[in-house]
Design a protein around this motif. Sequence first.
Motif, PDB file in Angstrom:
ATOM      1  N   UNK A 103       6.779   3.562  -1.313  1.00  0.00           N
ATOM      2  CA  UNK A 103       7.119   5.128  -1.072  1.00  0.00           C
ATOM      3  C   UNK A 103       7.568   5.735  -2.504  1.00  0.00           C
ATOM      4  N   UNK A 104       7.436   7.270  -2.316  1.00  0.00           N
ATOM      5  CA  UNK A 104       7.964   8.055  -3.368  1.00  0.00           C
ATOM      6  C   UNK A 104       9.259   8.431  -3.186  1.00  0.00           C
ATOM      7  N   UNK A 105      10.228   8.432  -4.142  1.00  0.00           N
ATOM      8  CA  UNK A 105      11.401   9.078  -3.904  1.00  0.00           C
ATOM      9  C   UNK A 105      11.387  10.552  -3.459  1.00  0.00           C
ATOM     10  N   UNK A 106      10.587  11.365  -3.841  1.00  0.00           N
ATOM     11  CA  UNK A 106      10.440  12.654  -3.713  1.00  0.00           C
ATOM     12  C   UNK A 106       9.837  13.024  -2.675  1.00  0.00           C
ATOM     13  N   UNK A 107       9.341  12.270  -1.810  1.00  0.00           N
ATOM     14  CA  UNK A 107       8.460  12.899  -0.706  1.00  0.00           C
ATOM     15  C   UNK A 107       9.267  12.307   0.711  1.00  0.00           C
ATOM     16  N   UNK A 137      13.069  11.791  10.130  1.00  0.00           N
ATOM     17  CA  UNK A 137      12.390  12.327   8.905  1.00  0.00           C
ATOM     18  C   UNK A 137      13.220  12.574   7.813  1.00  0.00           C
ATOM     19  N   UNK A 138      12.968  11.961   6.636  1.00  0.00           N
ATOM     20  CA  UNK A 138      13.998  12.132   5.597  1.00  0.00           C
ATOM     21  C   UNK A 138      13.390  11.804   4.164  1.00  0.00           C
ATOM     22  N   UNK A 139      14.220  11.805   3.136  1.00  0.00           N
ATOM     23  CA  UNK A 139      13.754  11.467   1.859  1.00  0.00           C
ATOM     24  C   UNK A 139      14.235   9.817   1.772  1.00  0.00           C
ATOM     25  N   UNK A 140      13.525   9.117   1.251  1.00  0.00           N
ATOM     26  CA  UNK A 140      13.850   7.503   1.243  1.00  0.00           C
ATOM     27  C   UNK A 140      15.093   7.396   1.088  1.00  0.00           C
ATOM     28  N   UNK A 141      15.712   8.086   0.070  1.00  0.00           N
ATOM     29  CA  UNK A 141      17.359   7.886  -0.514  1.00  0.00           C
ATOM     30  C   UNK A 141      18.077   7.792   0.820  1.00  0.00           C
ATOM     31  N   UNK A 185       0.867  -1.171   0.057  1.00  0.00           N
ATOM     32  CA  UNK A 185      -0.015   0.041   0.102  1.00  0.00           C
ATOM     33  C   UNK A 185       1.031   1.344   0.053  1.00  0.00           C
ATOM     34  N   UNK A 186       0.321   2.451  -0.210  1.00  0.00           N
ATOM     35  CA  UNK A 186       0.971   3.634  -0.345  1.00  0.00           C
ATOM     36  C   UNK A 186       0.386   4.738  -0.772  1.00  0.00           C
ATOM     37  N   UNK A 187       0.789   5.979  -0.517  1.00  0.00           N
ATOM     38  CA  UNK A 187       0.406   7.393  -0.999  1.00  0.00           C
ATOM     39  C   UNK A 187       0.130   7.100  -2.482  1.00  0.00           C
ATOM     40  N   UNK A 188      -1.127   7.586  -3.027  1.00  0.00           N
ATOM     41  CA  UNK A 188      -1.446   7.495  -4.370  1.00  0.00           C
ATOM     42  C   UNK A 188      -1.394   6.127  -5.251  1.00  0.00           C
ATOM     43  N   UNK A 189      -1.330   5.082  -4.531  1.00  0.00           N
ATOM     44  CA  UNK A 189      -1.006   3.615  -5.170  1.00  0.00           C
ATOM     45  C   UNK A 189      -2.382   2.748  -4.368  1.00  0.00           C
ATOM     46  N   UNK A 190      -2.894   2.263  -5.130  1.00  0.00           N
ATOM     47  CA  UNK A 190      -3.820   0.982  -4.919  1.00  0.00           C
ATOM     48  C   UNK A 190      -3.291  -0.005  -4.323  1.00  0.00           C
TER      49      UNK A 190
END
Length: 232
Positions: free
Chosen positions: A96-100, A134-138, A32-37
């Motif tokens: 996750x989204x790499x830009x969030x 808190x950070x970007x996934x990378x 699951x995730x933000x903006x994903x089914x």
Amino acid sequence: MSDQLHAVVRKPQTRGDLTKLRKQSKIPAVVYGHGANNQSVVLDYRAFEKLYNSAGTSSLVDLAVEGSAKPLKVLISEVQRDPVTSKVIHVDLHQVRMDEKIRTEINLEFVGESPAVKSLGGNLVINTNTLTVECLPQYLISSISVDISQLSELDQNIHVRDLSVPVGMTVIDSPDGSVVSVLAPRVEKVEVAAPAETVPGEPGAAEGAAVEGEGAVVASAEASASSPKEKK
């Protein structure tokens, strides 16, 4: 570099179907995730356990889903275990989204040896095993090291502000929070009752009472024998 895990898409199944999967060393999971089914998948048990032991919940995982063009970037969000056997029975994977930026907990790894514990007999107290960041996934890492060899005195602390945090990562926890400390050893006082003072050869109170009583009886008898009888 991300760890990689393979998955197979699964259709909605009954409880009996899920039980059969687990007997085949498979783990039902949900992505699951933000903006994903939400997507139901199946993971290989051994492959997941091996990856989970090294990646934990704060390392990016490339989830290669069968039939998908490219892997999904996910975090292991929740692992459910059987309360009796402790075997993994279900897994939640967070896409996750790499830009969030994301907020998560990083495990703390305590390394070294405290001189205050080794030489002064102090008690090492770990106040927290994780750090909220808190950070970007990378910028995610599996753990942060805490060197306890700097604890050389009793009642000394390592605070959140003392930790070495990678660039790009923001700590959410209070900087004044204590991560680990060394407390002085507890000394328990044992009170010993003082023995009663006695004079050698002197009879105890109970013994003296008994002798005193016997003397009274003898004296009474002697007095009775020596006293004249009343004349009638």
